[in-house]
Design a protein around this motif. Sequence first.
Motif, mmCIF file in Angstrom:
data_model
loop_
_atom_site.group_PDB
_atom_site.id
_atom_site.type_symbol
_atom_site.label_atom_id
_atom_site.label_comp_id
_atom_site.label_asym_id
_atom_site.label_seq_id
_atom_site.Cartn_x
_atom_site.Cartn_y
_atom_site.Cartn_z
ATOM 1 N N LEU A 77 0.823 -1.212 0.000
ATOM 2 C CA LEU A 77 0.000 0.000 0.000
ATOM 3 C C LEU A 77 0.855 1.258 0.000
ATOM 4 N N ASN A 78 2.107 1.143 0.395
ATOM 5 C CA ASN A 78 3.011 2.300 0.399
ATOM 6 C C ASN A 78 3.697 2.514 -0.946
ATOM 7 N N LEU A 79 3.452 1.665 -1.905
ATOM 8 C CA LEU A 79 4.124 1.795 -3.190
ATOM 9 C C LEU A 79 3.764 3.111 -3.866
ATOM 10 N N ARG A 80 4.747 3.662 -4.541
ATOM 11 C CA ARG A 80 4.497 4.895 -5.291
ATOM 12 C C ARG A 80 4.171 4.516 -6.731
ATOM 13 N N TYR A 81 2.905 4.561 -7.049
ATOM 14 C CA TYR A 81 2.463 4.230 -8.404
ATOM 15 C C TYR A 81 1.123 4.936 -8.637
ATOM 16 N N PRO A 82 0.892 5.431 -9.851
ATOM 17 C CA PRO A 82 -0.304 6.252 -10.077
ATOM 18 C C PRO A 82 -1.626 5.551 -9.791
ATOM 19 N N GLN A 83 -1.771 4.277 -10.155
ATOM 20 C CA GLN A 83 -3.070 3.608 -9.976
ATOM 21 C C GLN A 83 -2.864 2.110 -9.809
ATOM 22 N N PHE A 84 -3.282 1.588 -8.663
ATOM 23 C CA PHE A 84 -3.164 0.150 -8.440
ATOM 24 C C PHE A 84 -4.162 -0.300 -7.390
ATOM 25 N N GLU A 85 -4.392 -1.615 -7.346
ATOM 26 C CA GLU A 85 -5.214 -2.219 -6.303
ATOM 27 C C GLU A 85 -4.433 -3.403 -5.724
ATOM 28 N N VAL A 86 -4.757 -3.753 -4.486
ATOM 29 C CA VAL A 86 -4.131 -4.904 -3.830
ATOM 30 C C VAL A 86 -5.216 -5.934 -3.540
ATOM 31 N N ILE A 87 -5.018 -7.149 -4.027
ATOM 32 C CA ILE A 87 -5.978 -8.236 -3.794
ATOM 33 C C ILE A 87 -5.273 -9.339 -3.015
ATOM 34 N N VAL A 88 -5.695 -9.535 -1.778
ATOM 35 C CA VAL A 88 -5.134 -10.592 -0.938
ATOM 36 C C VAL A 88 -6.127 -11.748 -0.899
ATOM 37 N N VAL A 89 -5.638 -12.949 -1.146
ATOM 38 C CA VAL A 89 -6.511 -14.138 -1.127
ATOM 39 C C VAL A 89 -6.085 -15.040 0.019
ATOM 40 N N SER A 90 -6.951 -15.131 1.042
ATOM 41 C CA SER A 90 -6.703 -16.080 2.116
ATOM 42 C C SER A 90 -7.162 -17.458 1.634
#
Length: 472
Positions: A77-90
């Motif tokens: 979440l701290n990455l410097r990038y213009p547009q992204f999402e994080v998907i975590v799969v338990s």
Amino acid sequence: MNLTAVEFMFLVYFALMNVGYAIGLTTTVRQLALSIRRHQTVRFASLLTRDTHKPISLLVPAFNEEATIEASVRSLLNLRYPQFEVIVVSDGSRDRTLEELTLRFDLHPVSMVVPLTIRTQAVRATYRSASVPHLLVIDKDNGGKADALNVALQYARYPLFCALDADSLLDEEALLRVARRFADDDDLLVVGGTVRPLNGAVFRGGQIVDLTLPRRAVERFQIVEYIRAFLVGRTTLSTYGLLLIISGAFGLFRRDVVLQVGGYAHDTVGEDMELIVRLHRHAREQRRPYAITYVIDPICWTQVPDTWGLLRRQRDRWQRGLMETLWRHRRMFLNPRYGRIGLVAMPYYVFFEALAPVIELTGYLLAIGLVLSGKFSAPFVALFFLLAIAYGTLISFSAQSVEVFLRQRISPPGDRLRLLLFALLDNLGFRQWTLIIRFWATLTGPLRAGQWGKQERRRIDTTDTTPDPPPS
């Protein structure tokens, strides 16, 4: 002194292997110089302001990752990038992975309808963070890493995706540096970055702030290995278009093409390599222009085994994954239809990677036999092995010299000297030990297809920081 055909073949094998090392080192120095010149002309701030980057979905499969999941997600979440999402799969975690995510990131259930084209285990629920809107968490029945990645792949919204291990952390600039390659090349399918051991690093606020040598010898040997494998091995193979492995810890893919080939394979422990070989095969059979490459500067930090038992299981699994992939795609071996992949890359991985434990250990036995039979004198054989050890050490030393020019490196002078010592010791026991592990995996692999074995994680210490959402 007459050599038999078998003895001559071993000498040729040794010569080819070392010629390959020499070519690799020369290529790496040249590529590093190009990378440095590129960074002198393109600054990080200017990359952020350019409107040429494609949005990225970051996919994180997690099985029993309660010790590492918070640090890993905060890093992303701290990455410097213009547009992204994080998907975590338990992936059917039986520990507190989902509870940790819910507590740390204020998760709430959301209803999502997604067309699924790849069969996977059932999804139990989906959650979105109230504090970080671009964080999505999926809870599903256990199906393995490939199954979890396939679920995340189908829930992803963006044209590029990056598959990451849950015990890995990305350098804050890594995504930007690797993604810009897609802006320069429309035929690019996959880009891999450098993976380095996280052990011994000081981690704060989602980022690496200091690097020191870890305490245990088993961890130090792996630092030497990773530096040599990525900075010399993968740089060389990528430069000549022969790369068959992008590490599962860090790779950026075109999502539409991966969906076309059916996503990750479920029935192998080498799903990351298998996907790369399948993408090569698909592109060659479709006669489409494409590229699969590796770049030095984007860095992913990953936790490496800190006990000999864990390392043994990991190397056993890697060897079996390598053998499974090469056997599954054996049709490509020496097949002109697949160009340099079939004629050069596949033979290289067969003889100098998959069969290396068999050939090298047989070579040791042969040398002993030559001495006992009187064909070679003991001093000659000893000098031959000393030469081999010296050459291997030179390659490791040179790779560490290249590492000095990277943005993040082990800086304490004492630690660097200790690392050189481990580069020497690497050829005096550690390498032979790993050869024995891989030799056993080669012999028994067909009986244990698809078996992962137990994995353990260590908690990553982190300072709690809540990142701001990226600019839309």
